[in-house]
Design a protein around this motif. Sequence first.
Motif, PDB file in Angstrom:
ATOM      1  N   MET A 290      24.598  33.435  44.186  1.00  0.00           N
ATOM      2  CA  MET A 290      25.416  33.529  45.393  1.00  0.00           C
ATOM      3  C   MET A 290      26.448  34.631  45.248  1.00  0.00           C
ATOM      4  SD  MET A 290      28.141  30.757  46.913  1.00  0.00           S
ATOM      5  CE  MET A 290      26.922  29.472  47.157  1.00  0.00           C
ATOM      6  N   LEU A 291      26.570  35.471  46.276  1.00  0.00           N
ATOM      7  CA  LEU A 291      27.580  36.518  46.286  1.00  0.00           C
ATOM      8  C   LEU A 291      28.874  35.972  46.874  1.00  0.00           C
ATOM      9  CD1 LEU A 291      25.560  39.680  47.394  1.00  0.00           C
ATOM     10  CD2 LEU A 291      26.321  39.054  45.110  1.00  0.00           C
TER      11      LEU A 291
ATOM     12  N   ALA B  42      30.104  40.920  43.538  1.00  0.00           N
ATOM     13  CA  ALA B  42      30.496  39.902  42.561  1.00  0.00           C
ATOM     14  C   ALA B  42      29.821  38.597  42.925  1.00  0.00           C
ATOM     15  CB  ALA B  42      32.012  39.731  42.545  1.00  0.00           C
ATOM     16  N   ASP B  43      29.344  37.859  41.914  1.00  0.00           N
ATOM     17  CA  ASP B  43      28.591  36.644  42.192  1.00  0.00           C
ATOM     18  C   ASP B  43      29.172  35.433  41.472  1.00  0.00           C
ATOM     19  OD1 ASP B  43      27.694  36.680  39.525  1.00  0.00           O
ATOM     20  OD2 ASP B  43      25.865  37.751  40.025  1.00  0.00           O
ATOM     21  N   ARG B  44      28.489  34.337  41.667  1.00  0.00           N
ATOM     22  CA  ARG B  44      28.938  33.057  41.113  1.00  0.00           C
ATOM     23  C   ARG B  44      28.762  33.001  39.597  1.00  0.00           C
ATOM     24  NH1 ARG B  44      26.681  27.090  43.052  1.00  0.00           N
ATOM     25  NH2 ARG B  44      28.115  25.840  41.789  1.00  0.00           N
ATOM     26  N   ASP B  45      27.881  33.827  39.058  1.00  0.00           N
ATOM     27  CA  ASP B  45      27.554  33.786  37.626  1.00  0.00           C
ATOM     28  C   ASP B  45      28.371  34.777  36.809  1.00  0.00           C
ATOM     29  OD1 ASP B  45      25.707  31.773  38.031  1.00  0.00           O
ATOM     30  OD2 ASP B  45      24.073  33.161  38.389  1.00  0.00           O
TER      31      ASP B  45
ATOM     32  N   LYS C 187      29.298  37.779  37.120  1.00  0.00           N
ATOM     33  CA  LYS C 187      28.895  39.178  37.000  1.00  0.00           C
ATOM     34  C   LYS C 187      29.448  40.024  38.151  1.00  0.00           C
ATOM     35  CE  LYS C 187      24.446  38.631  36.947  1.00  0.00           C
ATOM     36  NZ  LYS C 187      24.431  37.193  37.168  1.00  0.00           N
ATOM     37  N   ILE C 188      29.809  41.262  37.800  1.00  0.00           N
ATOM     38  CA  ILE C 188      30.156  42.286  38.781  1.00  0.00           C
ATOM     39  C   ILE C 188      29.140  43.407  38.619  1.00  0.00           C
ATOM     40  CG2 ILE C 188      31.910  43.919  39.572  1.00  0.00           C
ATOM     41  CD1 ILE C 188      34.017  42.080  38.327  1.00  0.00           C
ATOM     42  N   ARG C 189      28.446  43.739  39.690  1.00  0.00           N
ATOM     43  CA  ARG C 189      27.380  44.737  39.623  1.00  0.00           C
ATOM     44  C   ARG C 189      27.756  45.960  40.450  1.00  0.00           C
ATOM     45  NH1 ARG C 189      21.302  43.026  41.198  1.00  0.00           N
ATOM     46  NH2 ARG C 189      21.360  44.405  43.001  1.00  0.00           N
ATOM     47  N   VAL C 190      27.595  47.124  39.866  1.00  0.00           N
ATOM     48  CA  VAL C 190      27.868  48.392  40.540  1.00  0.00           C
ATOM     49  C   VAL C 190      26.525  49.077  40.793  1.00  0.00           C
ATOM     50  CG1 VAL C 190      29.107  50.581  40.436  1.00  0.00           C
ATOM     51  CG2 VAL C 190      30.070  48.556  39.312  1.00  0.00           C
ATOM     52  N   SER C 191      26.149  49.196  42.076  1.00  0.00           N
ATOM     53  CA  SER C 191      24.854  49.750  42.457  1.00  0.00           C
ATOM     54  C   SER C 191      25.048  50.994  43.310  1.00  0.00           C
ATOM     55  CB  SER C 191      24.033  48.715  43.242  1.00  0.00           C
ATOM     56  OG  SER C 191      23.951  47.487  42.546  1.00  0.00           O
ATOM     57  N   CYS C 192      24.068  51.886  43.268  1.00  0.00           N
ATOM     58  CA  CYS C 192      24.117  53.101  44.075  1.00  0.00           C
ATOM     59  C   CYS C 192      23.825  52.752  45.537  1.00  0.00           C
ATOM     60  CB  CYS C 192      23.107  54.126  43.566  1.00  0.00           C
ATOM     61  SG  CYS C 192      23.422  54.681  41.886  1.00  0.00           S
ATOM     62  N   LEU C 193      24.609  53.313  46.440  1.00  0.00           N
ATOM     63  CA  LEU C 193      24.454  52.993  47.853  1.00  0.00           C
ATOM     64  C   LEU C 193      23.119  53.496  48.401  1.00  0.00           C
ATOM     65  CD1 LEU C 193      25.552  51.905  50.540  1.00  0.00           C
ATOM     66  CD2 LEU C 193      26.733  54.086  50.861  1.00  0.00           C
TER      67      LEU C 193
ATOM     68  N   GLN D 155      24.248  51.146  38.403  1.00  0.00           N
ATOM     69  CA  GLN D 155      25.077  52.078  37.640  1.00  0.00           C
ATOM     70  C   GLN D 155      25.694  51.386  36.427  1.00  0.00           C
ATOM     71  OE1 GLN D 155      25.609  55.258  37.826  1.00  0.00           O
ATOM     72  NE2 GLN D 155      27.309  55.411  36.361  1.00  0.00           N
ATOM     73  N   SER D 156      26.222  50.186  36.606  1.00  0.00           N
ATOM     74  CA  SER D 156      26.873  49.473  35.504  1.00  0.00           C
ATOM     75  C   SER D 156      27.076  48.018  35.872  1.00  0.00           C
ATOM     76  CB  SER D 156      28.223  50.119  35.150  1.00  0.00           C
ATOM     77  OG  SER D 156      29.121  49.983  36.237  1.00  0.00           O
ATOM     78  N   PHE D 157      27.402  47.219  34.848  1.00  0.00           N
ATOM     79  CA  PHE D 157      27.851  45.841  35.011  1.00  0.00           C
ATOM     80  C   PHE D 157      29.252  45.732  34.427  1.00  0.00           C
ATOM     81  CE2 PHE D 157      23.297  44.895  35.319  1.00  0.00           C
ATOM     82  CZ  PHE D 157      23.283  43.972  36.351  1.00  0.00           C
ATOM     83  N   CYS D 158      30.111  44.981  35.108  1.00  0.00           N
ATOM     84  CA  CYS D 158      31.439  44.674  34.594  1.00  0.00           C
ATOM     85  C   CYS D 158      31.435  43.198  34.190  1.00  0.00           C
ATOM     86  CB  CYS D 158      32.511  44.945  35.648  1.00  0.00           C
ATOM     87  SG  CYS D 158      32.593  46.658  36.208  1.00  0.00           S
ATOM     88  N   LEU D 159      31.334  42.951  32.895  1.00  0.00           N
ATOM     89  CA  LEU D 159      31.161  41.593  32.380  1.00  0.00           C
ATOM     90  C   LEU D 159      32.373  41.193  31.548  1.00  0.00           C
ATOM     91  CD1 LEU D 159      27.433  41.921  31.217  1.00  0.00           C
ATOM     92  CD2 LEU D 159      28.291  41.122  33.421  1.00  0.00           C
ATOM     93  N   GLY D 160      32.804  39.956  31.704  1.00  0.00           N
ATOM     94  CA  GLY D 160      33.937  39.479  30.924  1.00  0.00           C
ATOM     95  C   GLY D 160      34.584  38.232  31.484  1.00  0.00           C
ATOM     96  N   HIS D 161      34.402  37.945  32.766  1.00  0.00           N
ATOM     97  CA  HIS D 161      34.967  36.724  33.351  1.00  0.00           C
ATOM     98  C   HIS D 161      34.215  35.502  32.828  1.00  0.00           C
ATOM     99  CE1 HIS D 161      38.014  38.206  36.070  1.00  0.00           C
ATOM    100  NE2 HIS D 161      37.193  39.126  36.540  1.00  0.00           N
ATOM    101  N   GLN D 162      34.933  34.381  32.739  1.00  0.00           N
ATOM    102  CA  GLN D 162      34.348  33.131  32.259  1.00  0.00           C
ATOM    103  C   GLN D 162      33.973  32.184  33.385  1.00  0.00           C
ATOM    104  OE1 GLN D 162      33.694  32.821  28.943  1.00  0.00           O
ATOM    105  NE2 GLN D 162      34.478  34.923  28.896  1.00  0.00           N
ATOM    106  N   GLU D 163      34.366  32.524  34.615  1.00  0.00           N
ATOM    107  CA  GLU D 163      34.009  31.735  35.791  1.00  0.00           C
ATOM    108  C   GLU D 163      33.592  32.692  36.904  1.00  0.00           C
ATOM    109  OE1 GLU D 163      33.643  28.664  36.636  1.00  0.00           O
ATOM    110  OE2 GLU D 163      34.578  27.412  35.108  1.00  0.00           O
TER     111      GLU D 163
END
Length: 339
Positions: free
Chosen positions: A76-77, A92-95, A97-103, A110-118
């Motif tokens: 879920m976004l 950003a989703d429920r799992d 993850k933050i995903r950076v995609s090309c438009l 392009q990248s993932f921003c990972l580090g959140h615990q919730e």
Amino acid sequence: MKRTALIDDTKRLVLFQCEPSWQCISIRWVVRRCTSLVFSQAEDQLLVADKSGDVYSFSVVDPQGAGELKMGHLSMLLAITMSPDNRYIITADRDEKIRVSCLRCPYNIQSFCLGHQEFVSTLLIPFGCPHLLLSGSGDGTVKLWQYETGRQLQTLDLKQFEEKQSSEPDKEKVTKPTVCRIASSPDGHHIAVQCERVSTVEFFTVNQEGERLMPDSRITLPHCPLDVAFDPEGRLWVLMDSNDSPLQVYTHKKDCWECDTQSAEVITVTEDFKSHWNTLDATTRFSSSFEHLHKVGFDNVTAYMQKKQQRLEEQQLKRTKSQKANGTKKAKTETRPFA
């Protein structure tokens, strides 16, 4: 020409024209209930994220055009934004993850921003910092990223700021607050952070040279805020859960935030709000939008260890009884007289 869009629980996407006067341009239907939306910088398209993890693009130039599926996710976004140069879609989703995609080709990540615990609940690219990204989460933290590379620059735990302000921590606040809104002033000097069911708003400043988020100040509200937003003049509008005064506006003066209660604009908008406020369901305002998204832990190890310990004790008891029985038989045999 400025426009505003909204989505509701009936799967409607409503587009408004704000200037020179308010006018409803179109009402379109989406496939599933939406969770977040964002305009492109040119306001020629509108990206909508839904609870099934899909992102649709709706044309603003053609207000009656159907949505086009741009990309999909497995979760879920909860939030979506775009880079100021319109190169990237950031979701950003429920799992966590933050995903950076090309438009232009969203299948290229392009990248993932990972580090959140919730779950990640909100995203923001601050004004004046087009290469930085702020994210808020259900783990009670705000993180600062270089989103193009996915590098994490800083983590701020909002629970620490609450404990610093109070010498006696509230025993009821055993869980970390959920960050539900991050807003940036038009000049980029102030970052406001709102947490769910917390009657304060924290302010930060962005140190562009060191790429750090610095604590600045806070305001204490008479009621828990439902939403916060800056207007073009840099004033902070706060919508609160109150029948008497649902709106308050704060202006930054002399290094502090002052509540503007005499503004004719605020009085007019407040009166308009009051006329419609009673039509809202109170349970809807009090209910949490993120409570069901938190992780639920299942402690099956404790039950397993208890059963194992019980089984070992039963086996030991059986051995003890068996040894006693064998000892009794042996004693009788040794004391039996010879014929």
